[in-house]
Design a protein around this motif. Structure first.
Motif, PDB file in Angstrom:
ATOM      1  N   GLY A 229      38.267 -87.736 -41.729  1.00  0.00           N
ATOM      2  CA  GLY A 229      38.608 -86.390 -41.794  1.00  0.00           C
ATOM      3  C   GLY A 229      40.084 -86.098 -42.395  1.00  0.00           C
ATOM      4  O   GLY A 229      40.881 -86.662 -42.004  1.00  0.00           O
ATOM      5  N   SER A 249      38.702 -82.282 -40.624  1.00  0.00           N
ATOM      6  CA  SER A 249      37.533 -81.823 -41.179  1.00  0.00           C
ATOM      7  C   SER A 249      37.098 -82.770 -42.078  1.00  0.00           C
ATOM      8  O   SER A 249      37.683 -83.249 -42.973  1.00  0.00           O
ATOM      9  CB  SER A 249      37.264 -80.329 -41.639  1.00  0.00           C
ATOM     10  OG  SER A 249      38.154 -80.283 -42.818  1.00  0.00           O
ATOM     11  N   SER A 251      34.426 -83.687 -45.048  1.00  0.00           N
ATOM     12  CA  SER A 251      33.279 -83.249 -46.208  1.00  0.00           C
ATOM     13  C   SER A 251      32.416 -84.306 -46.731  1.00  0.00           C
ATOM     14  O   SER A 251      32.663 -85.515 -46.384  1.00  0.00           O
ATOM     15  CB  SER A 251      34.156 -82.988 -47.545  1.00  0.00           C
ATOM     16  OG  SER A 251      35.250 -81.792 -47.089  1.00  0.00           O
ATOM     17  N   PRO A 259      31.519 -78.333 -43.189  1.00  0.00           N
ATOM     18  CA  PRO A 259      32.354 -79.583 -42.568  1.00  0.00           C
ATOM     19  C   PRO A 259      32.230 -79.879 -41.337  1.00  0.00           C
ATOM     20  O   PRO A 259      31.721 -79.255 -40.555  1.00  0.00           O
ATOM     21  CB  PRO A 259      33.592 -78.903 -43.137  1.00  0.00           C
ATOM     22  CG  PRO A 259      33.327 -77.414 -42.538  1.00  0.00           C
ATOM     23  CD  PRO A 259      32.265 -77.250 -43.227  1.00  0.00           C
ATOM     24  N   HIS A 260      32.446 -81.079 -41.148  1.00  0.00           N
ATOM     25  CA  HIS A 260      32.525 -81.737 -39.843  1.00  0.00           C
ATOM     26  C   HIS A 260      33.963 -81.384 -39.158  1.00  0.00           C
ATOM     27  O   HIS A 260      34.868 -81.945 -39.530  1.00  0.00           O
ATOM     28  CB  HIS A 260      32.290 -83.113 -39.774  1.00  0.00           C
ATOM     29  CG  HIS A 260      32.419 -83.907 -38.281  1.00  0.00           C
ATOM     30  ND1 HIS A 260      31.292 -83.904 -37.557  1.00  0.00           N
ATOM     31  CD2 HIS A 260      33.190 -84.595 -37.758  1.00  0.00           C
ATOM     32  CE1 HIS A 260      31.685 -84.498 -36.416  1.00  0.00           C
ATOM     33  NE2 HIS A 260      32.844 -85.079 -36.758  1.00  0.00           N
ATOM     34  N   MET A 261      33.856 -80.561 -38.148  1.00  0.00           N
ATOM     35  CA  MET A 261      35.043 -80.021 -37.448  1.00  0.00           C
ATOM     36  C   MET A 261      35.522 -80.793 -36.270  1.00  0.00           C
ATOM     37  O   MET A 261      34.742 -80.955 -35.371  1.00  0.00           O
ATOM     38  CB  MET A 261      34.882 -78.630 -37.217  1.00  0.00           C
ATOM     39  CG  MET A 261      34.775 -77.652 -38.365  1.00  0.00           C
ATOM     40  SD  MET A 261      34.107 -75.848 -38.093  1.00  0.00           S
ATOM     41  CE  MET A 261      32.553 -76.336 -37.794  1.00  0.00           C
ATOM     42  N   ASN A 263      38.838 -81.322 -33.829  1.00  0.00           N
ATOM     43  CA  ASN A 263      40.358 -80.717 -33.481  1.00  0.00           C
ATOM     44  C   ASN A 263      40.827 -81.446 -32.231  1.00  0.00           C
ATOM     45  O   ASN A 263      40.108 -81.959 -31.343  1.00  0.00           O
ATOM     46  CB  ASN A 263      40.074 -79.332 -33.050  1.00  0.00           C
ATOM     47  CG  ASN A 263      39.613 -78.474 -34.222  1.00  0.00           C
ATOM     48  OD1 ASN A 263      39.832 -78.627 -35.126  1.00  0.00           O
ATOM     49  ND2 ASN A 263      39.029 -77.117 -33.891  1.00  0.00           N
ATOM     50  N   TYR A 405      39.535 -74.963 -38.735  1.00  0.00           N
ATOM     51  CA  TYR A 405      38.345 -74.446 -37.795  1.00  0.00           C
ATOM     52  C   TYR A 405      38.885 -74.633 -36.362  1.00  0.00           C
ATOM     53  O   TYR A 405      38.397 -75.470 -35.696  1.00  0.00           O
ATOM     54  CB  TYR A 405      37.292 -74.945 -38.342  1.00  0.00           C
ATOM     55  CG  TYR A 405      37.103 -74.879 -39.866  1.00  0.00           C
ATOM     56  CD1 TYR A 405      36.792 -73.697 -40.599  1.00  0.00           C
ATOM     57  CD2 TYR A 405      37.099 -76.124 -40.666  1.00  0.00           C
ATOM     58  CE1 TYR A 405      36.453 -73.470 -41.624  1.00  0.00           C
ATOM     59  CE2 TYR A 405      36.901 -75.823 -41.958  1.00  0.00           C
ATOM     60  CZ  TYR A 405      36.685 -74.675 -42.692  1.00  0.00           C
ATOM     61  OH  TYR A 405      36.497 -74.511 -43.995  1.00  0.00           O
ATOM     62  N   SER A 414      34.657 -71.841 -36.513  1.00  0.00           N
ATOM     63  CA  SER A 414      34.160 -72.011 -37.752  1.00  0.00           C
ATOM     64  C   SER A 414      34.232 -70.709 -38.603  1.00  0.00           C
ATOM     65  O   SER A 414      34.383 -71.203 -40.004  1.00  0.00           O
ATOM     66  CB  SER A 414      32.646 -72.313 -37.604  1.00  0.00           C
ATOM     67  OG  SER A 414      31.984 -71.234 -36.887  1.00  0.00           O
ATOM     68  N   CYS A 427      34.920 -80.334 -30.929  1.00  0.00           N
ATOM     69  CA  CYS A 427      34.264 -81.074 -32.029  1.00  0.00           C
ATOM     70  C   CYS A 427      32.927 -80.457 -32.087  1.00  0.00           C
ATOM     71  O   CYS A 427      32.213 -80.282 -31.385  1.00  0.00           O
ATOM     72  CB  CYS A 427      34.178 -82.497 -31.834  1.00  0.00           C
ATOM     73  SG  CYS A 427      33.457 -83.540 -33.060  1.00  0.00           S
ATOM     74  N   CYS A 428      32.545 -80.342 -33.571  1.00  0.00           N
ATOM     75  CA  CYS A 428      31.088 -79.667 -33.470  1.00  0.00           C
ATOM     76  C   CYS A 428      30.058 -80.721 -32.968  1.00  0.00           C
ATOM     77  O   CYS A 428      30.232 -81.802 -32.939  1.00  0.00           O
ATOM     78  CB  CYS A 428      31.059 -79.353 -35.290  1.00  0.00           C
ATOM     79  SG  CYS A 428      30.938 -80.929 -36.157  1.00  0.00           S
TER      80      CYS A 428
END
Length: 435
Positions: A229, A249, A251, A259-261, A263, A405, A414, A427-428
């Motif tokens: 990311g 994130s 792609s 996007p895969h978020m 943090n 995000y 998001s 985390c998503c």
């Protein structure tokens, strides 16, 4: 990281500062004849083969460095020939693979590395490959690196010009140098600054249970961003000395295009004895789903809920020409990091580097969870640098325009409205996105 750690004299790595800089009274490199510059560079290069145990004093200062030991033991995962790397650095259709060839070539410390890197910077169309190649050049160090970097100080792209001057200044004075552009602050954003990070690391992979066999890949910033990311450091003036949000994130991981978020909220101490900078040591502990497949958001081999830790430390530099909420803005940050990871060795065995460097094809791990620690097989060691840039081409530095995000507490946000999508989630959720 090995470009820095193993190819430098112990004094300059262990105690960077004025004592490792060129003397103030030294003549400009440009004024030296070619043979004088070559002699100076040769003297520099001869220090690189020193065994630091003979010059660093207490062996604990060097012999205990895990990354140094692993670099001496590991075999290269990238088995391309030098000639193949030269070709790929200039001609591969994928910019990530062009950059990867650059960092692999630099890590091998080949005699013509400066010539290849200079050619890449001159002819490359992708601006991030260009500035990342400038960084690889800085990592090689020495008078030739300074002279080569200065060739791009008047580049038509202001970011390339500033990066080249910044890197050359670091090599000669230890400190970065900035241009005089003004800045733009975007109101209504969650963070006062969103600093785009360049991250270079060595991944050391334990290949079997004997602990005798290790593989290594020197991963460039674009390659790391593709797998793990793209990261942004996101400080707020009110809290930047005690915490920092790093938002990542990925792609291309989710089939729905989102996007895969991911943090990470870091906390720690910052030393502020100097007005123009802060030296920091921060740690992060975040809840994460561990994917036993070794691939982010792939639950095919089972999952486990755990906590992932990471450490980062370094220095941020303030620019008095840029103000945020009445204070000098962080214009530049640099430092080191380390942590643990997991890769499914059987799943990548026999595959090409293009197949390995895929979105999410590697995950972070921990040694503190009994269900995860025996799978943990990667030691991650690297450096990072981040600079505020002009992203929209209006000639002004963008302080906080990048999309991140996250809330201030690291929760997924998001739509960037400052409110968590789901309280506590950093985390998503792989169950709620297309994979």
């Amino acid at each position: 990281m090995a470009i820095d750690l193993c190819n430098k004299s112990p004094e300059s790595v262990g105690n960077p500062g004025p004592q490792s800089s060129l003397p103030v009274e030294a003549p400009p490199l440009e004024s030296l004849r070619d043979e004088q510059r070559d002699a100076l560079n040769f003297a520099y290069r001869t220090t690189l083969s020193m065994d630091p145990r003979f010059v660093a004093g207490d062996p604990a200062a060097w012999c205990s460095d895990f990354g140094y030991a692993l670099n001496r033991a590991a075999v290269r995962v990238d088995n391309r020939t030098d000639e193949e790397l030269q070709h790929d650095a200039l001609h591969h259709p994928d910019p990530v693979m062009r950059e990867q060839a650059v960092f692999e070539y630099a890590d091998r410390d080949l005699p013509d590395a400066f010539e290849l890197l200079t050619e890449v910077i001159r002819h490359e169309k992708h601006r991030e490959v260009r500035w990342d190649t400038l960084w690889a050049m800085e990592k090689l160090g020495g008078p030739h690196a300074i002279a080569a970097l200065r060739r791009f100080a008047t580049d038509s792209d202001p970011e390339i010009a500033e990066w080249s001057r910044l890197f050359a200044s670091e090599l000669t004075t230890g400190d970065p140098a900035f241009d005089g552009r003004s800045g733009v602050f975007t109101e209504g954003r969650t963070f006062d600054e969103t600093i785009y990070l360049l991250i270079h690391c060595d991944l050391y992979v334990r290949l079997d249970d004997t602990n005798r066999h290790w593989g290594k890949i020197s991963l460039g910033p674009l390659g790391l961003a593709r797998i793990y990311g793209q990261a942004h450091a996101c400080p707020n003036v009110a809290t930047r000395e005690k915490q920092l949000l790093m938002a990542k994130s990925i792609s291309g991981l989710h089939t729905d295009g989102s996007p895969h978020m991911d943090n990470y909220l870091f906390r720690g101490f910052t030393e502020r004895s100097r007005r123009d900078r802060g030296n920091f040591f921060f740690e992060s502990q975040v809840p994460r789903t561990f994917f036993k497949s070794g691939r982010a958001d792939d639950p095919s081999m089972g999952t486990h809920e755990t906590r992932i830790g990471f450490a980062r430390y370094g220095t941020w530099h303030l620019d008095p020409n840029l103000k945020v909420r009445g204070e000098d803005a962080i214009r530049y940050v640099r430092g080191r990091f380390q942590g643990w990871g997991y890769t499914n060795v059987a799943g990548v065995a026999g595959k090409s580097l293009e197949e390995i460097l895929r979105p999410g094809n590697g995950i972070l791990s921990t040694m503190h969870d009994p269900e995860v620690r025996d799978l943990t097989n990667v030691f991650i060691l690297g450096t990072f640098k981040g600079k505020l840039n002009d992203w929209d081409g209006d000639g002004r530095i963008d302080l906080n325009s990048r999309d991140v995000y996250s809330t201030v507490d690291g929760e997924i946000d998001s739509n960037q409205d400052g409110i968590a999508d789901e309280p506590g989630r950093t985390c998503c959720d792989y169950r709620a996105v297309g994979i």
